[in-house]
Design an enzyme around this catalytic site. Sequence first.
Site, PDB file in Angstrom:
ATOM      1  N   HIS A  79     -11.142   9.605   6.719  1.00  0.00           N
ATOM      2  CA  HIS A  79     -10.929   8.168   6.917  1.00  0.00           C
ATOM      3  C   HIS A  79     -10.401   7.814   8.296  1.00  0.00           C
ATOM      4  CE1 HIS A  79     -10.003   4.084   5.711  1.00  0.00           C
ATOM      5  NE2 HIS A  79      -8.715   4.246   5.957  1.00  0.00           N
TER       6      HIS A  79
ATOM      7  N   GLU B 157       0.850  -1.200   0.000  1.00  0.00           N
ATOM      8  CA  GLU B 157       0.000   0.000   0.000  1.00  0.00           C
ATOM      9  C   GLU B 157       0.879   1.241   0.000  1.00  0.00           C
ATOM     10  OE1 GLU B 157      -3.272  -0.150   2.883  1.00  0.00           O
ATOM     11  OE2 GLU B 157      -3.126  -2.311   2.823  1.00  0.00           O
TER      12      GLU B 157
ATOM     13  N   ARG C   5      -0.402   8.740   1.685  1.00  0.00           N
ATOM     14  CA  ARG C   5      -1.808   9.086   1.463  1.00  0.00           C
ATOM     15  C   ARG C   5      -2.105  10.582   1.411  1.00  0.00           C
ATOM     16  NH1 ARG C   5      -5.330   5.006   4.965  1.00  0.00           N
ATOM     17  NH2 ARG C   5      -4.597   3.381   3.569  1.00  0.00           N
TER      18      ARG C   5
ATOM     19  N   HIS D  42      -8.843   9.445   2.941  1.00  0.00           N
ATOM     20  CA  HIS D  42      -8.447   8.340   2.062  1.00  0.00           C
ATOM     21  C   HIS D  42      -8.657   8.802   0.628  1.00  0.00           C
ATOM     22  CE1 HIS D  42      -7.996   4.481   0.177  1.00  0.00           C
ATOM     23  NE2 HIS D  42      -7.675   3.939   1.337  1.00  0.00           N
TER      24      HIS D  42
ATOM     25  N   ARG E 135      -0.675   8.825   9.051  1.00  0.00           N
ATOM     26  CA  ARG E 135      -0.520   7.391   9.308  1.00  0.00           C
ATOM     27  C   ARG E 135      -0.127   6.625   8.052  1.00  0.00           C
ATOM     28  NH1 ARG E 135      -4.364   2.886   8.883  1.00  0.00           N
ATOM     29  NH2 ARG E 135      -5.687   4.405   7.859  1.00  0.00           N
TER      30      ARG E 135
HETATM   31  P1  FAD Z   1     -13.229   0.504  16.146  1.00  0.00           P
HETATM   32  O1  FAD Z   1     -12.926  -0.713  15.390  1.00  0.00           O
HETATM   33  O2  FAD Z   1     -13.834   1.633  15.416  1.00  0.00           O
HETATM   34  O3  FAD Z   1     -14.191   0.104  17.345  1.00  0.00           O
HETATM   35  C1  FAD Z   1     -14.781   1.088  18.161  1.00  0.00           C
HETATM   36  C2  FAD Z   1     -15.844   0.444  18.998  1.00  0.00           C
HETATM   37  O4  FAD Z   1     -16.291   1.338  19.989  1.00  0.00           O
HETATM   38  C3  FAD Z   1     -17.080   0.050  18.216  1.00  0.00           C
HETATM   39  O5  FAD Z   1     -17.522  -1.195  18.699  1.00  0.00           O
HETATM   40  C4  FAD Z   1     -18.092   1.137  18.567  1.00  0.00           C
HETATM   41  O6  FAD Z   1     -19.429   0.747  18.453  1.00  0.00           O
HETATM   42  C5  FAD Z   1     -17.709   1.383  20.007  1.00  0.00           C
HETATM   43  N1  FAD Z   1     -18.095   2.679  20.543  1.00  0.00           N
HETATM   44  C6  FAD Z   1     -17.791   3.912  20.075  1.00  0.00           C
HETATM   45  N2  FAD Z   1     -18.299   4.855  20.883  1.00  0.00           N
HETATM   46  C7  FAD Z   1     -18.929   4.205  21.890  1.00  0.00           C
HETATM   47  C8  FAD Z   1     -19.657   4.618  23.014  1.00  0.00           C
HETATM   48  N3  FAD Z   1     -19.862   5.905  23.305  1.00  0.00           N
HETATM   49  N4  FAD Z   1     -20.187   3.678  23.824  1.00  0.00           N
HETATM   50  C9  FAD Z   1     -20.038   2.351  23.568  1.00  0.00           C
HETATM   51  N5  FAD Z   1     -19.356   1.905  22.504  1.00  0.00           N
HETATM   52  C10 FAD Z   1     -18.809   2.820  21.678  1.00  0.00           C
HETATM   53  N6  FAD Z   1      -6.663   0.151   9.179  1.00  0.00           N
HETATM   54  C11 FAD Z   1      -5.690  -0.730   8.886  1.00  0.00           C
HETATM   55  O7  FAD Z   1      -4.705  -0.853   9.624  1.00  0.00           O
HETATM   56  N7  FAD Z   1      -5.796  -1.492   7.757  1.00  0.00           N
HETATM   57  C12 FAD Z   1      -6.847  -1.410   6.910  1.00  0.00           C
HETATM   58  O8  FAD Z   1      -6.914  -2.129   5.932  1.00  0.00           O
HETATM   59  C13 FAD Z   1      -7.870  -0.476   7.204  1.00  0.00           C
HETATM   60  N8  FAD Z   1      -8.924  -0.317   6.356  1.00  0.00           N
HETATM   61  C14 FAD Z   1      -9.944   0.499   6.741  1.00  0.00           C
HETATM   62  C15 FAD Z   1     -11.067   0.589   5.935  1.00  0.00           C
HETATM   63  C16 FAD Z   1     -12.155   1.349   6.324  1.00  0.00           C
HETATM   64  C17 FAD Z   1     -13.365   1.446   5.453  1.00  0.00           C
HETATM   65  C18 FAD Z   1     -12.101   2.060   7.551  1.00  0.00           C
HETATM   66  C19 FAD Z   1     -13.259   2.875   8.015  1.00  0.00           C
HETATM   67  C20 FAD Z   1     -10.956   2.006   8.337  1.00  0.00           C
HETATM   68  C21 FAD Z   1      -9.879   1.232   7.943  1.00  0.00           C
HETATM   69  N9  FAD Z   1      -8.731   1.154   8.724  1.00  0.00           N
HETATM   70  C22 FAD Z   1      -7.741   0.272   8.389  1.00  0.00           C
HETATM   71  C23 FAD Z   1      -8.658   1.818  10.013  1.00  0.00           C
HETATM   72  C24 FAD Z   1      -8.941   0.787  11.108  1.00  0.00           C
HETATM   73  O9  FAD Z   1      -9.992  -0.057  10.680  1.00  0.00           O
HETATM   74  C25 FAD Z   1      -9.342   1.436  12.414  1.00  0.00           C
HETATM   75  O10 FAD Z   1      -8.466   2.451  12.751  1.00  0.00           O
HETATM   76  C26 FAD Z   1      -9.305   0.399  13.530  1.00  0.00           C
HETATM   77  O11 FAD Z   1     -10.081  -0.710  13.169  1.00  0.00           O
HETATM   78  C27 FAD Z   1      -9.810   1.011  14.820  1.00  0.00           C
HETATM   79  O12 FAD Z   1      -9.990  -0.009  15.755  1.00  0.00           O
HETATM   80  P2  FAD Z   1     -10.533   0.383  17.181  1.00  0.00           P
HETATM   81  O13 FAD Z   1     -10.686  -0.880  17.931  1.00  0.00           O
HETATM   82  O14 FAD Z   1      -9.700   1.448  17.758  1.00  0.00           O
HETATM   83  O15 FAD Z   1     -11.965   1.065  16.910  1.00  0.00           O
HETATM   84  C1  SIN Z   2      -7.206   0.553   2.566  1.00  0.00           C
HETATM   85  O1  SIN Z   2      -7.437  -0.645   2.406  1.00  0.00           O
HETATM   86  O2  SIN Z   2      -6.919   1.320   1.645  1.00  0.00           O
HETATM   87  C2  SIN Z   2      -7.264   1.111   3.938  1.00  0.00           C
HETATM   88  C3  SIN Z   2      -6.004   0.803   4.625  1.00  0.00           C
HETATM   89  C4  SIN Z   2      -5.836   1.677   5.842  1.00  0.00           C
HETATM   90  O3  SIN Z   2      -6.607   2.590   6.073  1.00  0.00           O
HETATM   91  O4  SIN Z   2      -4.853   1.436   6.553  1.00  0.00           O
END
Ligand code: FAD
Ligand code: SIN
Length: 526
Positions: free
Chosen positions: A343, A113, A282, A236, A378
Amino acid sequence: MQRNFDFLVIGSGIAGLWFALKAAESGTVGIITKKTRAESNTNYAQGGIAAVMGKDDSFEMHRRDTLEAGAGLCRDDVVQAIVTEGPALVRELIEAGVKFSAGMAGEYDLGREGGHTRRRVLHAGDITGREIERALLAAVAAHKNISVFEDMLAIDLITTQKLHQPGPNRCLGCYALDEKRAVVEVFAGKVTHLATGGSGKVYLYTTNPDIASGDGVAMAYRAGCRVANMEFVQFHPTCLYEPRAKTFLISEAVRGEGAILRGKDGAPFMPRYHAMADLAPRDIVARAIDAEMKKTGAEFVTLDITHKDAEFVKKRFPNIHAKCLEFGYDMTKQPLPVVPAAHYQCGGVVTNVSGETDIECLLAAGEVACTGLHGANRLASNSLLEAVVVAERAAKRAKAEVSGQKSVVSLPAWRSEKAGDPDELVVVTHNWDEIRRLMWDYVGIVRTDKRLLRARARIQNLQREINQFYWDYKVTPDLIELRNLALVAELIVECALQRKESRGLHYTLDYPALLPAAQDSVLRKS
Ligand code: FAD
Ligand code: SIN
């Protein structure tokens, strides 16, 4: 009613679930999550998780790529720790049941990537996040020490300071709205782990699902934590330009496999912007697309992978291919119209690499936290990696903390006696839309002080109205999220106004140069 746990986890994405599984070895865990348990940014991750697994790769190369993308603002010790501890945890993810795509000769297929000089992204087809959630939720369901509370929206943290108790500020748990029963419950934890993810919903166009309203940053800031680097909002570069698709992401891995961005005239434009062309970091790609669209008046640019074997494209990107077909685009035959969208939140609640915040017994990991890994931008696929490493370390800290504590204290119930039913909920919907649009228009990819000041004035007005509504009426999920969204918008604008330079994701026409010394922009509630 008060529910007591040794470890209280807010959020069920990768950072919350990994912490819960590790902490559950030493005590009871309560996970509260505001929608169904899988709904999270994690669930939508496509590209994968970056980790040094390839023979031609090294920790030093991953470190250098991360620092390069971060534009001088990464914390090198944090980068080192996360990059070196990552591969062992990726193996643990595999042991926990995550099935990453295989490559040749029994090895894992490693994707590439933007900003990565090597192939180092483990993936499960193009639905990596869904596979991680599936495996971790299965492990959580099988663990007798873990209880999960769905549709439970955390409103605010409960701290000793809030209860006017003497001594250093300590977290005791949180208030949460049971969305189905419309009652506020008290959740107590000897340690609270904040894993609420990011804040993409603060912008009109975002790749993030609806849960991403910045609740964790807002709750931690109100409770007294420092928040840093919120101006670094990652856009993104490539989301499908299709109103019915609600900003569907076209993974950067598509460019990693050779896709080319083309302008209105059909010609590739990225070689004019960066030596790594379509695989530049990015921030550079998103700004280049923005510049091309402004220059030519086009509403989108195109992403072209039609020169690759159609069977390969369908096999490597089955989800993206199928989703685009639903909207009438066959990516094996025609270039896809794409635009940038908000993103990822690079800033957040200030923590060290073990998730420790400014408040005792409050840890944070994942997108909600600002460890210093990402700096001003990032590197792709570093966020899942950061989440798992920091959650692992945080669980170790939490276990040590809990072993020294005796019992959970009794906490006051939520005050709601004076609050009436909201009379005009249209105010809430209107303000949601207004914040998201003004952030998109005034605090987007290219900024100026004038636009930021305009945004600040409007947000302050909206906040007055929202706060009045919040204190006068019974809380609803939309109102709680709106209050958080407005605060996060304010924090982004304030950090952006502090930064008198263009660095990484923060680009301003007023200060196009880079200052010699890189500094975090830090905010704390006065
Ligand atoms: P999240 O996975 O967002 O989880 C947050 C949790 O908290 C959820 O369950 C939500 O419901 C809960 N929550 C929020 N507020 C509250 C509240 N007030 N009360 C109770 N629960 C709450 N990153 C990569 O490294 N590789 C990738 O390929 C990649 N692709 C991506 C593609 C997309 C479309 C998106 C949107 C993001 C992508 N990212 C990627 C970024 C990555 O997915 C996120 O940064 C990462 O998953 C965040 O994980 P997390 O556990 O911190 O939060
Ligand atoms: C993507 O698949 O392009 C998202 C990857 C990321 O946000 O790290």
